[in-house]
Design an enzyme around this catalytic site. Structure first.
Site, PDB file in Angstrom:
ATOM      1  N   PRO A  31      -3.579  51.324  49.232  1.00  0.00           N
ATOM      2  CA  PRO A  31      -4.335  50.475  48.320  1.00  0.00           C
ATOM      3  C   PRO A  31      -3.669  49.142  47.975  1.00  0.00           C
ATOM      4  O   PRO A  31      -2.455  49.074  47.775  1.00  0.00           O
ATOM      5  CB  PRO A  31      -4.484  51.335  47.060  1.00  0.00           C
ATOM      6  CG  PRO A  31      -3.444  52.378  47.177  1.00  0.00           C
ATOM      7  CD  PRO A  31      -3.239  52.620  48.641  1.00  0.00           C
ATOM      8  N   ASN A  32      -4.519  48.140  47.942  1.00  0.00           N
ATOM      9  CA  ASN A  32      -4.176  46.764  47.530  1.00  0.00           C
ATOM     10  C   ASN A  32      -3.397  45.977  48.576  1.00  0.00           C
ATOM     11  O   ASN A  32      -3.166  44.779  48.384  1.00  0.00           O
ATOM     12  CB  ASN A  32      -3.430  46.753  46.177  1.00  0.00           C
ATOM     13  CG  ASN A  32      -4.285  47.299  45.063  1.00  0.00           C
ATOM     14  OD1 ASN A  32      -5.419  46.848  44.888  1.00  0.00           O
ATOM     15  ND2 ASN A  32      -3.792  48.277  44.338  1.00  0.00           N
TER      16      ASN A  32
ATOM     17  N   ARG B 179      -1.377  37.059  46.407  1.00  0.00           N
ATOM     18  CA  ARG B 179      -0.719  37.170  45.089  1.00  0.00           C
ATOM     19  C   ARG B 179       0.674  37.761  45.243  1.00  0.00           C
ATOM     20  O   ARG B 179       0.970  38.384  46.253  1.00  0.00           O
ATOM     21  CB  ARG B 179      -1.526  38.107  44.170  1.00  0.00           C
ATOM     22  CG  ARG B 179      -2.760  37.435  43.693  1.00  0.00           C
ATOM     23  CD  ARG B 179      -3.621  38.339  42.843  1.00  0.00           C
ATOM     24  NE  ARG B 179      -4.991  37.912  43.081  1.00  0.00           N
ATOM     25  CZ  ARG B 179      -5.997  38.690  43.416  1.00  0.00           C
ATOM     26  NH1 ARG B 179      -5.815  39.982  43.513  1.00  0.00           N
ATOM     27  NH2 ARG B 179      -7.196  38.208  43.630  1.00  0.00           N
TER      28      ARG B 179
ATOM     29  N   TYR C 294       6.085  40.415  47.635  1.00  0.00           N
ATOM     30  CA  TYR C 294       5.563  40.955  48.896  1.00  0.00           C
ATOM     31  C   TYR C 294       5.525  39.935  50.046  1.00  0.00           C
ATOM     32  O   TYR C 294       5.090  40.284  51.140  1.00  0.00           O
ATOM     33  CB  TYR C 294       4.166  41.543  48.668  1.00  0.00           C
ATOM     34  CG  TYR C 294       4.165  42.686  47.679  1.00  0.00           C
ATOM     35  CD1 TYR C 294       4.908  43.831  47.928  1.00  0.00           C
ATOM     36  CD2 TYR C 294       3.434  42.621  46.491  1.00  0.00           C
ATOM     37  CE1 TYR C 294       4.930  44.888  47.028  1.00  0.00           C
ATOM     38  CE2 TYR C 294       3.439  43.668  45.585  1.00  0.00           C
ATOM     39  CZ  TYR C 294       4.194  44.801  45.849  1.00  0.00           C
ATOM     40  OH  TYR C 294       4.214  45.835  44.959  1.00  0.00           O
TER      41      TYR C 294
ATOM     42  N   ASN D 171       2.566  52.893  55.128  1.00  0.00           N
ATOM     43  CA  ASN D 171       2.850  52.260  53.842  1.00  0.00           C
ATOM     44  C   ASN D 171       1.764  52.748  52.897  1.00  0.00           C
ATOM     45  O   ASN D 171       0.647  52.213  52.861  1.00  0.00           O
ATOM     46  CB  ASN D 171       2.828  50.732  53.925  1.00  0.00           C
ATOM     47  CG  ASN D 171       3.258  50.099  52.597  1.00  0.00           C
ATOM     48  OD1 ASN D 171       3.333  50.795  51.578  1.00  0.00           O
ATOM     49  ND2 ASN D 171       3.543  48.809  52.600  1.00  0.00           N
TER      50      ASN D 171
ATOM     51  N   ALA E 257       0.838  52.407  46.364  1.00  0.00           N
ATOM     52  CA  ALA E 257       1.028  53.149  45.104  1.00  0.00           C
ATOM     53  C   ALA E 257       0.858  54.658  45.281  1.00  0.00           C
ATOM     54  O   ALA E 257       1.435  55.450  44.521  1.00  0.00           O
ATOM     55  CB  ALA E 257       0.062  52.626  44.047  1.00  0.00           C
TER      56      ALA E 257
ATOM     57  N   HIS F  69       3.800  57.201  45.274  1.00  0.00           N
ATOM     58  CA  HIS F  69       4.410  57.732  44.053  1.00  0.00           C
ATOM     59  C   HIS F  69       3.538  58.775  43.349  1.00  0.00           C
ATOM     60  O   HIS F  69       3.952  59.343  42.350  1.00  0.00           O
ATOM     61  CB  HIS F  69       4.709  56.567  43.095  1.00  0.00           C
ATOM     62  CG  HIS F  69       5.284  55.362  43.782  1.00  0.00           C
ATOM     63  ND1 HIS F  69       6.502  55.400  44.436  1.00  0.00           N
ATOM     64  CD2 HIS F  69       4.791  54.102  43.978  1.00  0.00           C
ATOM     65  CE1 HIS F  69       6.737  54.205  44.977  1.00  0.00           C
ATOM     66  NE2 HIS F  69       5.714  53.403  44.713  1.00  0.00           N
TER      67      HIS F  69
ATOM     68  N   GLU G   8       7.909  56.532  56.644  1.00  0.00           N
ATOM     69  CA  GLU G   8       7.475  55.879  55.402  1.00  0.00           C
ATOM     70  C   GLU G   8       8.035  54.462  55.358  1.00  0.00           C
ATOM     71  O   GLU G   8       9.230  54.266  55.599  1.00  0.00           O
ATOM     72  CB  GLU G   8       8.012  56.679  54.197  1.00  0.00           C
ATOM     73  CG  GLU G   8       7.746  56.004  52.859  1.00  0.00           C
ATOM     74  CD  GLU G   8       8.341  56.756  51.676  1.00  0.00           C
ATOM     75  OE1 GLU G   8       8.851  57.894  51.857  1.00  0.00           O
ATOM     76  OE2 GLU G   8       8.320  56.203  50.569  1.00  0.00           O
TER      77      GLU G   8
ATOM     78  N   HIS H 267       8.001  50.439  53.251  1.00  0.00           N
ATOM     79  CA  HIS H 267       7.626  49.569  52.139  1.00  0.00           C
ATOM     80  C   HIS H 267       8.116  48.158  52.415  1.00  0.00           C
ATOM     81  O   HIS H 267       9.193  47.969  52.999  1.00  0.00           O
ATOM     82  CB  HIS H 267       8.246  50.071  50.828  1.00  0.00           C
ATOM     83  CG  HIS H 267       7.798  51.454  50.496  1.00  0.00           C
ATOM     84  ND1 HIS H 267       6.545  51.717  50.002  1.00  0.00           N
ATOM     85  CD2 HIS H 267       8.419  52.650  50.645  1.00  0.00           C
ATOM     86  CE1 HIS H 267       6.414  53.021  49.855  1.00  0.00           C
ATOM     87  NE2 HIS H 267       7.537  53.617  50.231  1.00  0.00           N
TER      88      HIS H 267
ATOM     89  N   SER I 182       8.785  46.005  49.899  1.00  0.00           N
ATOM     90  CA  SER I 182       9.811  45.753  48.878  1.00  0.00           C
ATOM     91  C   SER I 182      10.817  46.897  48.853  1.00  0.00           C
ATOM     92  O   SER I 182      10.544  47.992  49.369  1.00  0.00           O
ATOM     93  CB  SER I 182       9.140  45.622  47.501  1.00  0.00           C
ATOM     94  OG  SER I 182       8.497  46.842  47.150  1.00  0.00           O
TER      95      SER I 182
ATOM     96  N   ARG J  89      13.358  48.463  42.070  1.00  0.00           N
ATOM     97  CA  ARG J  89      12.271  48.052  41.178  1.00  0.00           C
ATOM     98  C   ARG J  89      12.106  49.048  40.024  1.00  0.00           C
ATOM     99  O   ARG J  89      13.043  49.750  39.677  1.00  0.00           O
ATOM    100  CB  ARG J  89      10.993  47.887  42.002  1.00  0.00           C
ATOM    101  CG  ARG J  89      11.139  46.822  43.096  1.00  0.00           C
ATOM    102  CD  ARG J  89       9.869  46.629  43.884  1.00  0.00           C
ATOM    103  NE  ARG J  89       8.788  46.138  43.037  1.00  0.00           N
ATOM    104  CZ  ARG J  89       7.499  46.150  43.398  1.00  0.00           C
ATOM    105  NH1 ARG J  89       7.143  46.634  44.573  1.00  0.00           N
ATOM    106  NH2 ARG J  89       6.583  45.688  42.570  1.00  0.00           N
TER     107      ARG J  89
ATOM    108  N   ARG K  10       8.774  53.672  40.762  1.00  0.00           N
ATOM    109  CA  ARG K  10       8.701  53.452  42.211  1.00  0.00           C
ATOM    110  C   ARG K  10       9.864  54.115  42.958  1.00  0.00           C
ATOM    111  O   ARG K  10       9.898  54.109  44.181  1.00  0.00           O
ATOM    112  CB  ARG K  10       8.697  51.952  42.528  1.00  0.00           C
ATOM    113  CG  ARG K  10       7.469  51.232  42.042  1.00  0.00           C
ATOM    114  CD  ARG K  10       7.441  49.791  42.520  1.00  0.00           C
ATOM    115  NE  ARG K  10       6.659  48.974  41.610  1.00  0.00           N
ATOM    116  CZ  ARG K  10       5.326  48.855  41.643  1.00  0.00           C
ATOM    117  NH1 ARG K  10       4.619  49.479  42.548  1.00  0.00           N
ATOM    118  NH2 ARG K  10       4.693  48.088  40.765  1.00  0.00           N
TER     119      ARG K  10
HETATM  120  O1  CA2 Z   1       6.641  47.510  48.768  1.00  0.00           O
HETATM  121  C1  CA2 Z   1       5.660  48.111  49.213  1.00  0.00           C
HETATM  122  O2  CA2 Z   1       5.286  47.991  50.388  1.00  0.00           O
HETATM  123  C2  CA2 Z   1       4.822  48.984  48.278  1.00  0.00           C
HETATM  124  O3  CA2 Z   1       4.358  50.104  49.038  1.00  0.00           O
HETATM  125  C3  CA2 Z   1       3.674  48.119  47.831  1.00  0.00           C
HETATM  126  C4  CA2 Z   1       2.776  48.808  46.786  1.00  0.00           C
HETATM  127  C5  CA2 Z   1       3.611  49.374  45.643  1.00  0.00           C
HETATM  128  O4  CA2 Z   1       2.784  50.108  44.774  1.00  0.00           O
HETATM  129  C6  CA2 Z   1       4.733  50.267  46.150  1.00  0.00           C
HETATM  130  O5  CA2 Z   1       5.486  50.704  45.048  1.00  0.00           O
HETATM  131  C7  CA2 Z   1       5.627  49.513  47.111  1.00  0.00           C
HETATM  132  C8  CA2 Z   1       1.781  47.790  46.206  1.00  0.00           C
HETATM  133  C9  CA2 Z   1       0.890  47.158  47.199  1.00  0.00           C
HETATM  134  C10 CA2 Z   1       0.078  46.103  46.500  1.00  0.00           C
HETATM  135  O6  CA2 Z   1       0.149  44.925  47.231  1.00  0.00           O
HETATM  136  C11 CA2 Z   1      -0.206  43.760  46.610  1.00  0.00           C
HETATM  137  C12 CA2 Z   1      -0.180  42.644  47.399  1.00  0.00           C
HETATM  138  C13 CA2 Z   1      -0.488  41.424  46.862  1.00  0.00           C
HETATM  139  C14 CA2 Z   1      -0.829  41.319  45.534  1.00  0.00           C
HETATM  140  C15 CA2 Z   1      -0.855  42.445  44.735  1.00  0.00           C
HETATM  141  C16 CA2 Z   1      -0.536  43.675  45.286  1.00  0.00           C
END
Ligand code: CA2
Length: 146
Positions: free
Chosen positions: A9-10, A17, A22, A73, A76, A79, A97, A99, A101, A106, A110
């Site tokens: 997701p996202n 953003r 990211y 990946n 969210a 977690h 797995e 990521h 970041s 963080r 996370r």
């Molecule tokens: O670091 C990563 O790849 C994460 O999987 C990214 C997830 C986060 O919940 C994990 O803890 C770490 C979030 C992805 C959301 O991506 C966005 C991208 C641009 C703007 C907002 C969110």
């Protein structure tokens, strides 16, 4: 060798953003990077994104017998999702797995990954390069042996 890249997701918002967390590349840019490297390594890849937990579970279930490795990946859902963990465990396709970041540097929520115990390993913190590193791990570090 066939590798399935799944994005949770996202991640469709990448490049629009939070570039400080990211990066500036979109998911399409990352896919292009991975495709470029995969062609050089002689690997075939599919690259998908969903905001829906059930769709990710379905894709993991359908991967058996088709893909040698999944690179995931889970965003969210990493977690929170027992469903993803159970799907990875049930299907038995080696899963890496990843990521963008460094999740361990963080927020505390996370630091915990529900999928880590059923994955071959984890790559985190290298931005878009996490995807390329996972591809290389899948191809060269014998990720298919269990
Ligand atoms: O670091 C990563 O790849 C994460 O999987 C990214 C997830 C986060 O919940 C994990 O803890 C770490 C979030 C992805 C959301 O991506 C966005 C991208 C641009 C703007 C907002 C969110």
């Amino acid at each position: 060798m066939k590798i399935l890249f799944l994005n949770g997701p996202n991640l469709n918002l990448l490049g629009t953003r939070e570039p400080e967390v990211y990066g500036r590349l979109t998911l399409k840019d990352i896919e292009a990077k991975v495709r470029d490297r995969a062609a050089k390594l002689g690997a075939e890849i599919d690259f998908r994104q969903s905001n829906l937990e059930g769709e990710l579970v379905a894709w993991i279930q359908q991967s058996k017998g088709i893909y040698n490795v999944i690179v995931l990946n889970a965003a969210a859902y990493t977690h929170t999702s027992i469903a993803l963990r159970d799907a990875i465990s049930a299907v038995g396709v080696p899963t890496i797995e990843i990521h963008l970041s460094n999740v361990h540097a963080r927020e505390e929520f996370r630091h915990k990954s529900l999928i880590a115990p059923v994955c071959k390993g984890q790559i985190a913190g290298f931005g878009a390069e996490s995807y390329v590193l996972a591809l290389e791990a899948a191809v060269t570090v014998n990720a298919t042996s269990k």
